[in-house]
Write a protein that holds these residues in place. Sequence first.
Motif, PDB file in Angstrom:
ATOM      1  N   PHE A 216      29.890  39.996  12.674  1.00  0.00           N
ATOM      2  CA  PHE A 216      29.434  40.483  13.975  1.00  0.00           C
ATOM      3  C   PHE A 216      30.293  39.889  15.086  1.00  0.00           C
ATOM      4  CE2 PHE A 216      27.346  36.449  13.302  1.00  0.00           C
ATOM      5  CZ  PHE A 216      27.397  35.845  14.556  1.00  0.00           C
ATOM      6  N   ARG A 217      30.184  40.478  16.251  1.00  0.00           N
ATOM      7  CA  ARG A 217      30.722  39.902  17.475  1.00  0.00           C
ATOM      8  C   ARG A 217      29.727  40.141  18.592  1.00  0.00           C
ATOM      9  NH1 ARG A 217      32.941  43.023  21.568  1.00  0.00           N
ATOM     10  NH2 ARG A 217      33.147  45.245  21.099  1.00  0.00           N
ATOM     11  N   ASN A 218      29.686  39.216  19.543  1.00  0.00           N
ATOM     12  CA  ASN A 218      28.751  39.317  20.647  1.00  0.00           C
ATOM     13  C   ASN A 218      29.391  38.733  21.898  1.00  0.00           C
ATOM     14  OD1 ASN A 218      26.315  37.481  22.099  1.00  0.00           O
ATOM     15  ND2 ASN A 218      25.812  39.620  21.716  1.00  0.00           N
ATOM     16  N   ASP A 219      29.241  39.413  23.030  1.00  0.00           N
ATOM     17  CA  ASP A 219      29.733  38.860  24.292  1.00  0.00           C
ATOM     18  C   ASP A 219      28.677  39.083  25.364  1.00  0.00           C
ATOM     19  OD1 ASP A 219      30.091  41.509  25.427  1.00  0.00           O
ATOM     20  OD2 ASP A 219      31.924  41.656  24.237  1.00  0.00           O
ATOM     21  N   ASN A 220      28.923  38.568  26.547  1.00  0.00           N
ATOM     22  CA  ASN A 220      27.908  38.644  27.599  1.00  0.00           C
ATOM     23  C   ASN A 220      28.552  38.830  28.972  1.00  0.00           C
ATOM     24  OD1 ASN A 220      28.820  35.825  27.371  1.00  0.00           O
ATOM     25  ND2 ASN A 220      27.332  35.404  28.977  1.00  0.00           N
ATOM     26  N   PHE A 221      29.357  39.888  29.103  1.00  0.00           N
ATOM     27  CA  PHE A 221      29.948  40.174  30.406  1.00  0.00           C
ATOM     28  C   PHE A 221      29.938  41.674  30.676  1.00  0.00           C
ATOM     29  CE2 PHE A 221      33.374  39.402  27.284  1.00  0.00           C
ATOM     30  CZ  PHE A 221      33.909  40.667  27.209  1.00  0.00           C
ATOM     31  N   SER A 222      29.972  42.005  31.951  1.00  0.00           N
ATOM     32  CA  SER A 222      30.033  43.404  32.389  1.00  0.00           C
ATOM     33  C   SER A 222      31.151  43.545  33.411  1.00  0.00           C
ATOM     34  CB  SER A 222      28.711  43.834  33.030  1.00  0.00           C
ATOM     35  OG  SER A 222      27.655  43.726  32.107  1.00  0.00           O
ATOM     36  N   PRO A 223      31.925  44.636  33.370  1.00  0.00           N
ATOM     37  CA  PRO A 223      33.032  44.810  34.318  1.00  0.00           C
ATOM     38  C   PRO A 223      32.537  45.079  35.731  1.00  0.00           C
ATOM     39  CG  PRO A 223      32.750  46.773  32.971  1.00  0.00           C
ATOM     40  CD  PRO A 223      31.828  45.737  32.406  1.00  0.00           C
ATOM     41  N   THR A 224      33.320  44.618  36.706  1.00  0.00           N
ATOM     42  CA  THR A 224      33.069  44.952  38.111  1.00  0.00           C
ATOM     43  C   THR A 224      34.121  45.983  38.539  1.00  0.00           C
ATOM     44  OG1 THR A 224      34.536  43.254  39.030  1.00  0.00           O
ATOM     45  CG2 THR A 224      32.288  42.582  38.478  1.00  0.00           C
ATOM     46  N   ASP A 225      34.219  46.251  39.828  1.00  0.00           N
ATOM     47  CA  ASP A 225      35.226  47.201  40.318  1.00  0.00           C
ATOM     48  C   ASP A 225      36.475  46.500  40.841  1.00  0.00           C
ATOM     49  OD1 ASP A 225      34.186  46.038  42.568  1.00  0.00           O
ATOM     50  OD2 ASP A 225      33.594  47.914  43.546  1.00  0.00           O
ATOM     51  N   ARG A 226      36.600  45.180  40.622  1.00  0.00           N
ATOM     52  CA  ARG A 226      37.756  44.436  41.115  1.00  0.00           C
ATOM     53  C   ARG A 226      38.862  44.445  40.053  1.00  0.00           C
ATOM     54  NH1 ARG A 226      34.539  39.116  42.399  1.00  0.00           N
ATOM     55  NH2 ARG A 226      33.115  40.138  40.946  1.00  0.00           N
ATOM     56  N   LYS A 227      40.029  44.973  40.406  1.00  0.00           N
ATOM     57  CA  LYS A 227      41.128  45.149  39.472  1.00  0.00           C
ATOM     58  C   LYS A 227      42.294  44.218  39.825  1.00  0.00           C
ATOM     59  CE  LYS A 227      38.968  48.679  37.602  1.00  0.00           C
ATOM     60  NZ  LYS A 227      38.343  48.589  36.261  1.00  0.00           N
ATOM     61  N   LEU A 228      42.947  43.701  38.779  1.00  0.00           N
ATOM     62  CA  LEU A 228      44.133  42.861  38.913  1.00  0.00           C
ATOM     63  C   LEU A 228      45.189  43.391  37.946  1.00  0.00           C
ATOM     64  CD1 LEU A 228      42.328  39.382  38.823  1.00  0.00           C
ATOM     65  CD2 LEU A 228      43.308  40.460  40.861  1.00  0.00           C
ATOM     66  N   VAL A 229      46.307  43.859  38.471  1.00  0.00           N
ATOM     67  CA  VAL A 229      47.380  44.401  37.632  1.00  0.00           C
ATOM     68  C   VAL A 229      48.435  43.324  37.415  1.00  0.00           C
ATOM     69  CG1 VAL A 229      49.136  46.193  37.399  1.00  0.00           C
ATOM     70  CG2 VAL A 229      46.967  46.715  38.546  1.00  0.00           C
ATOM     71  N   VAL A 230      48.791  43.108  36.149  1.00  0.00           N
ATOM     72  CA  VAL A 230      49.836  42.136  35.822  1.00  0.00           C
ATOM     73  C   VAL A 230      51.186  42.731  36.222  1.00  0.00           C
ATOM     74  CG1 VAL A 230      50.947  40.797  34.001  1.00  0.00           C
ATOM     75  CG2 VAL A 230      48.470  41.229  33.907  1.00  0.00           C
ATOM     76  N   THR A 231      51.828  42.117  37.208  1.00  0.00           N
ATOM     77  CA  THR A 231      53.100  42.653  37.710  1.00  0.00           C
ATOM     78  C   THR A 231      54.298  41.796  37.324  1.00  0.00           C
ATOM     79  OG1 THR A 231      52.520  41.639  39.848  1.00  0.00           O
ATOM     80  CG2 THR A 231      52.155  43.998  39.608  1.00  0.00           C
TER      81      THR A 231
END
Length: 396
Positions: A216-231
Amino acid sequence: MRRLRPDERTKARMHATGVLTAWSSAGTAEGAVADLVGRIDPALYSQLLVFFAPCIDADALARGLAAAFPGLPVAGCSTAGEITPDGIAADTVVALALPRAGFRVVTDVIPDLRNLTVESGAAAARRLRTCLERRCGDRPEAAGHRFGLIFIDGMSYKEEMCVSAVAMALDGIPLVGGSAGDGLSFGSTAQLHGGQAWRDAAVLVLVETEYPVEVFRNDNFSPTDRKLVVTRCDPELRIVHELNAEPAAQEYAAAVGASTRDLTPMRFASHPVVVRIGGNYYCRSIQRVNADGSLSFFCAIDDGVVLTVARPRDLIRSAEAELDRIDRALGGLDLVIGFDCVLRRLDATRRRIRPRVEELYRRHNVTGFFTYGEQYGGMHLNQTFTGVAIGRSRPQ
């Protein structure tokens, strides 16, 4: 300070499946081996899985275990914290002894990860799978009773290639594991196999058992609308120099509402970043801020990757729901061999819920270690709890 007697610093628990968990707080390799000798009868067991704190001399531990338990194979690694039946620990050695009755185990080491290729990693996994099939037979009915464990040098930067190659070659045998740790030093980790300590290596364990199992795998996070692009980044070293064309640490700090001087492992644990793959989000945790304002990551990273700042959900509720589901699915849960991200431990400490995490893990018989990264199937993950759950009832 009163010196603890060996019988005070070591404990053991026998599970319904015959697996024995023993752990020592002696604080040295020699003391831990002496403690385990008093708890483990090698005639009853076919494999030792050993997880140990970085304060323990890995070479001395490997030699000591080989001398104390001749003929009993050992596989394991150093940790960023241990999980015992008593709860979260540090400076301990934890051993899981798999019994000869009901468990068949084969192991191997994949050395020199620095020069690993997909072909060489897959070839090593195929050889070990063949070894298991020669021993147990290639039986379709065994599919729900086999699993693989992998312990990878957490400072090798080769986890993605290694685990994807191995999982592909195992051809359906479910794989889970953890990246070996070094506390919070991020210096050097060690793996145990064949009576010696290895560096820059991965240890692979394949198991067939008469008991039902589920990975199994389990996590505890949810995405927000803040984006960061690796440049701008260095993919080989997993270092990001720029996010959104700005200095990486500065841009990340702004996105999470902090200053760069506040960017600590605790802050990274509370504000993970995730990537979207195939409709699902997976964590790409930050390891540390470097002197030049760049960020080192625990997972593979590349130019153009879009990172999303995530918010944590209730860790206890998420993990409890998953463990309760598995308990029902297996008709009763005997133990879990678990691999939990060190950042989850730090986050639990910061949120003052560590005692509740320990109580949950005790209730579900979780034993394992805190990692620099987790493996599940062919993926290398961060800020995740993975493992294999073993049911307590044999099929009739």
